[in-house]
Design an enzyme around this catalytic site. Structure first.
Site, PDB file in Angstrom:
ATOM      1  N   LYS A 188       0.869  -1.181   0.000  1.00  0.00           N
ATOM      2  CA  LYS A 188       0.000   0.000   0.000  1.00  0.00           C
ATOM      3  C   LYS A 188       0.902   1.227   0.000  1.00  0.00           C
ATOM      4  O   LYS A 188       2.061   1.152   0.436  1.00  0.00           O
ATOM      5  CB  LYS A 188      -0.859  -0.009   1.270  1.00  0.00           C
ATOM      6  CG  LYS A 188      -2.133   0.771   1.157  1.00  0.00           C
ATOM      7  CD  LYS A 188      -3.263  -0.030   0.536  1.00  0.00           C
ATOM      8  CE  LYS A 188      -4.494   0.825   0.347  1.00  0.00           C
ATOM      9  NZ  LYS A 188      -5.613   0.074  -0.208  1.00  0.00           N
ATOM     10  N   VAL A 205     -19.383   1.823  -4.285  1.00  0.00           N
ATOM     11  CA  VAL A 205     -19.731   0.411  -4.083  1.00  0.00           C
ATOM     12  C   VAL A 205     -21.151   0.265  -3.555  1.00  0.00           C
ATOM     13  O   VAL A 205     -21.934  -0.554  -4.051  1.00  0.00           O
ATOM     14  CB  VAL A 205     -18.743  -0.266  -3.092  1.00  0.00           C
ATOM     15  CG1 VAL A 205     -19.108  -1.730  -2.916  1.00  0.00           C
ATOM     16  CG2 VAL A 205     -17.305  -0.130  -3.570  1.00  0.00           C
ATOM     17  N   GLY A 259     -23.646   3.969   3.593  1.00  0.00           N
ATOM     18  CA  GLY A 259     -22.768   4.536   2.568  1.00  0.00           C
ATOM     19  C   GLY A 259     -23.169   4.069   1.183  1.00  0.00           C
ATOM     20  O   GLY A 259     -22.999   2.904   0.849  1.00  0.00           O
ATOM     21  N   VAL A 260     -23.745   4.996   0.395  1.00  0.00           N
ATOM     22  CA  VAL A 260     -24.157   4.609  -0.959  1.00  0.00           C
ATOM     23  C   VAL A 260     -23.311   5.366  -1.988  1.00  0.00           C
ATOM     24  O   VAL A 260     -23.814   6.036  -2.875  1.00  0.00           O
ATOM     25  CB  VAL A 260     -25.682   4.811  -1.194  1.00  0.00           C
ATOM     26  CG1 VAL A 260     -26.466   3.772  -0.428  1.00  0.00           C
ATOM     27  CG2 VAL A 260     -26.131   6.222  -0.795  1.00  0.00           C
ATOM     28  N   GLY A 261     -22.002   5.244  -1.814  1.00  0.00           N
ATOM     29  CA  GLY A 261     -21.056   5.819  -2.774  1.00  0.00           C
ATOM     30  C   GLY A 261     -20.857   4.844  -3.924  1.00  0.00           C
ATOM     31  O   GLY A 261     -21.795   4.172  -4.350  1.00  0.00           O
TER      32      GLY A 261
HETATM   33  P1  NAD Z   1     -17.069   6.199  -1.746  1.00  0.00           P
HETATM   34  O1  NAD Z   1     -16.287   7.306  -1.155  1.00  0.00           O
HETATM   35  O2  NAD Z   1     -17.489   6.266  -3.180  1.00  0.00           O
HETATM   36  O3  NAD Z   1     -18.395   5.939  -0.881  1.00  0.00           O
HETATM   37  C1  NAD Z   1     -18.441   6.030   0.501  1.00  0.00           C
HETATM   38  C2  NAD Z   1     -19.775   6.672   0.861  1.00  0.00           C
HETATM   39  O4  NAD Z   1     -19.917   6.654   2.261  1.00  0.00           O
HETATM   40  C3  NAD Z   1     -19.862   8.132   0.403  1.00  0.00           C
HETATM   41  O5  NAD Z   1     -21.060   8.316  -0.327  1.00  0.00           O
HETATM   42  C4  NAD Z   1     -19.872   8.913   1.721  1.00  0.00           C
HETATM   43  O6  NAD Z   1     -20.651  10.090   1.651  1.00  0.00           O
HETATM   44  C5  NAD Z   1     -20.473   7.894   2.674  1.00  0.00           C
HETATM   45  N1  NAD Z   1     -20.144   8.114   4.080  1.00  0.00           N
HETATM   46  C6  NAD Z   1     -19.005   8.569   4.638  1.00  0.00           C
HETATM   47  N2  NAD Z   1     -19.115   8.627   5.970  1.00  0.00           N
HETATM   48  C7  NAD Z   1     -20.358   8.173   6.267  1.00  0.00           C
HETATM   49  C8  NAD Z   1     -21.075   7.982   7.476  1.00  0.00           C
HETATM   50  N3  NAD Z   1     -20.546   8.263   8.655  1.00  0.00           N
HETATM   51  N4  NAD Z   1     -22.334   7.487   7.422  1.00  0.00           N
HETATM   52  C9  NAD Z   1     -22.896   7.190   6.223  1.00  0.00           C
HETATM   53  N5  NAD Z   1     -22.260   7.360   5.054  1.00  0.00           N
HETATM   54  C10 NAD Z   1     -21.019   7.843   5.074  1.00  0.00           C
HETATM   55  O7  NAD Z   1     -16.195   4.881  -1.482  1.00  0.00           O
HETATM   56  P2  NAD Z   1     -16.374   3.467  -2.179  1.00  0.00           P
HETATM   57  O8  NAD Z   1     -15.393   3.333  -3.303  1.00  0.00           O
HETATM   58  O9  NAD Z   1     -17.820   3.176  -2.421  1.00  0.00           O
HETATM   59  O10 NAD Z   1     -15.835   2.503  -1.023  1.00  0.00           O
HETATM   60  C11 NAD Z   1     -16.627   2.252   0.144  1.00  0.00           C
HETATM   61  C12 NAD Z   1     -15.796   1.451   1.135  1.00  0.00           C
HETATM   62  O11 NAD Z   1     -15.401   0.216   0.558  1.00  0.00           O
HETATM   63  C13 NAD Z   1     -14.495   2.141   1.573  1.00  0.00           C
HETATM   64  O12 NAD Z   1     -14.253   1.817   2.903  1.00  0.00           O
HETATM   65  C14 NAD Z   1     -13.440   1.504   0.684  1.00  0.00           C
HETATM   66  O13 NAD Z   1     -12.145   1.517   1.295  1.00  0.00           O
HETATM   67  C15 NAD Z   1     -13.967   0.091   0.571  1.00  0.00           C
HETATM   68  N6  NAD Z   1     -13.545  -0.604  -0.641  1.00  0.00           N
HETATM   69  C16 NAD Z   1     -13.844  -0.083  -1.859  1.00  0.00           C
HETATM   70  C17 NAD Z   1     -13.458  -0.764  -3.010  1.00  0.00           C
HETATM   71  C18 NAD Z   1     -13.802  -0.233  -4.388  1.00  0.00           C
HETATM   72  O14 NAD Z   1     -13.737  -0.997  -5.354  1.00  0.00           O
HETATM   73  N7  NAD Z   1     -14.207   1.024  -4.516  1.00  0.00           N
HETATM   74  C19 NAD Z   1     -12.774  -1.985  -2.909  1.00  0.00           C
HETATM   75  C20 NAD Z   1     -12.510  -2.511  -1.630  1.00  0.00           C
HETATM   76  C21 NAD Z   1     -12.894  -1.801  -0.511  1.00  0.00           C
END
Ligand code: NAD
Length: 345
Positions: free
Chosen positions: A80, A183, A179-181
């Site tokens: 990392k 993923v 969290g509806v980002g």
């Molecule tokens: P992202 O930033 O697109 O989505 C995260 C969402 O969580 C955002 O919409 C944010 O507003 C919301 N959020 C933040 N704090 C919050 C809270 N306290 N309560 C509710 N919602 C909250 O990130 P992502 O790419 O969707 O990844 C989500 C998680 O999965 C992260 O922890 C990331 O490390 C992990 N992850 C992602 C991937 C990937 O392919 N993107 C792969 C492995 C792990």
């Protein structure tokens, strides 16, 4: 700063501190283990309070990548990188190019990719200095691994649901997604299509509102998600969300989500087990992204083959849950044990 006796050191093979005066780069690359292949792991850009925080984060994440790739059966080790900087204000092309030169100096032992604070555009700049970058997509398509991560979580959840509730379908299953980002939104759509009833939350009220309307889902305030009357809780926001307090409060009987390092402390795994809440180890469930990113490195990229590989996450979850049940212990420890067995070969 302690390095060799740092609590998260865990026999890291190499830790590189990189500095570039002209661009202001201050970065750490941690290579945990390369026995299975080069150490692949994302680049996090974050305004850490100090170097100790940055070192702790990079060591923990790098070890997690070793275990994740081993259990996903990938020819990769774990590594990392972090840059101590604010991604909104400090991320300049010069900084990213300096990071690219640092990655290049390791000759391919470490392969970088996007992570929080860094995106596809940043990876293109880094690519100008090193070819040891993945996640840039294929044939002009986006390299965003999120849909693959979400599908892997969906498959892992199906296994957890079979174990917990003795059923193979998701119809009417109540799932709370925190969290509806990237993923979380893909996962929500896939669960909706499978007939699940969703409770969603996000600190970003606009995207939460749009998605809830689209899927006819219930939306709640961020703090209320832990009390939702659901069957499954899916953490898809940030790490360390499963604290002792949350473990005592959750109504769900299973946890399965995408967030990295969900357990705030190892004790929480035990607490969840005692409460009869099945915890699906995060780095097993969320490996879909690294499976896709690894596949993107190769010329003969085959999306269907990637999907089949992602779907094998279900079999790994089955194996972990069966062992955990037989030993009456938390799946968290069993996943670590299985990863170490695979590393030993
Ligand atoms: P992202 O930033 O697109 O989505 C995260 C969402 O969580 C955002 O919409 C944010 O507003 C919301 N959020 C933040 N704090 C919050 C809270 N306290 N309560 C509710 N919602 C909250 O990130 P992502 O790419 O969707 O990844 C989500 C998680 O999965 C992260 O922890 C990331 O490390 C992990 N992850 C992602 C991937 C990937 O392919 N993107 C792969 C492995 C792990």
């Amino acid at each position: 700063m302690r390095v060799f006796d740092h609590p998260e050191f865990d026999h890291h093979q190499q830790i590189v501190f990189g500095c570039d005066e002209a661009s202001g780069l201050r970065a750490i690359i941690a290579i945990h283990d390369t026995r299975r292949g080069p150490a692949l792991g994302g680049l996090r850009i974050y305004p850490y309070a100090d170097e100790d925080d940055a070192l702790t984060d990079v060591l923990r994440l790098s070890r997690g990548m070793t275990y994740k790739s081993a259990l996903a059966d990938l020819p990769l080790g774990g590594g990392k990188a972090v840059i101590i900087a604010n991604p909104r204000t400090d991320k300049t092309p010069a900084l990213l190019r300096a990071m690219g030169r640092l990655v290049e100096s390791l000759g391919g032992r470490y392969i970088t990719a996007e992570d929080s604070g860094s995106g596809e555009e940043d990876m293109r700049l880094i690519r100008e200095e090193t070819r040891h970058v993945s996640g840039l997509g294929h044939d002009g398509e986006s390299g965003d691994p999120s849909p693959f991560t979400a599908h892997g979580v969906f498959c892992a959840m199906k296994s957890a649901v079979r174990y917990c509730f003795g059923r193979d379908d998701m119809k009417g299953l109540r799932v709370a997604i925190q969290g509806v980002g990237h993923v979380g939104a893909h996962l929500a759509r896939e669960l909706h299509e499978a007939g699940a009833q969703l409770v969603l939350t996000d600190v970003d009220r606009d995207s939460l509102g749009l998605l809830s309307d689209e899927l006819g889902a219930l939306s709640v305030a961020p703090e209320e998600i832990f009390d939702a009357e659901v069957d499954v809780f899916a953490p898809c926001a940030m790490g360390a969300v499963l604290t002792e307090g949350v473990a005592g409060r959750l109504r769900a009987r299973a946890i399965c989500g995408a967030a990295n390092n969900q357990l705030a402390t190892p004790v929480v795994a035990e607490l969840l087990h005692r409460r009869g809440i099945l915890y699906t180890p995060d780095y097993v469930a969320n490996a879909g992204g690294v499976i896709e990113v690894e596949a993107q490195r190769h010329e003969n990229y085959d999306r269907d083959a990637v999907m089949r590989h992602v779907e094998r996450i279900a079999a790994t979850v089955d194996e972990i849950l069966a062992r955990a049940q037989a030993q009456d212990t938390s799946p968290a420890g069993i996943a670590d044990q299985l990863a170490r067995e695979r590393l030993q070969g």
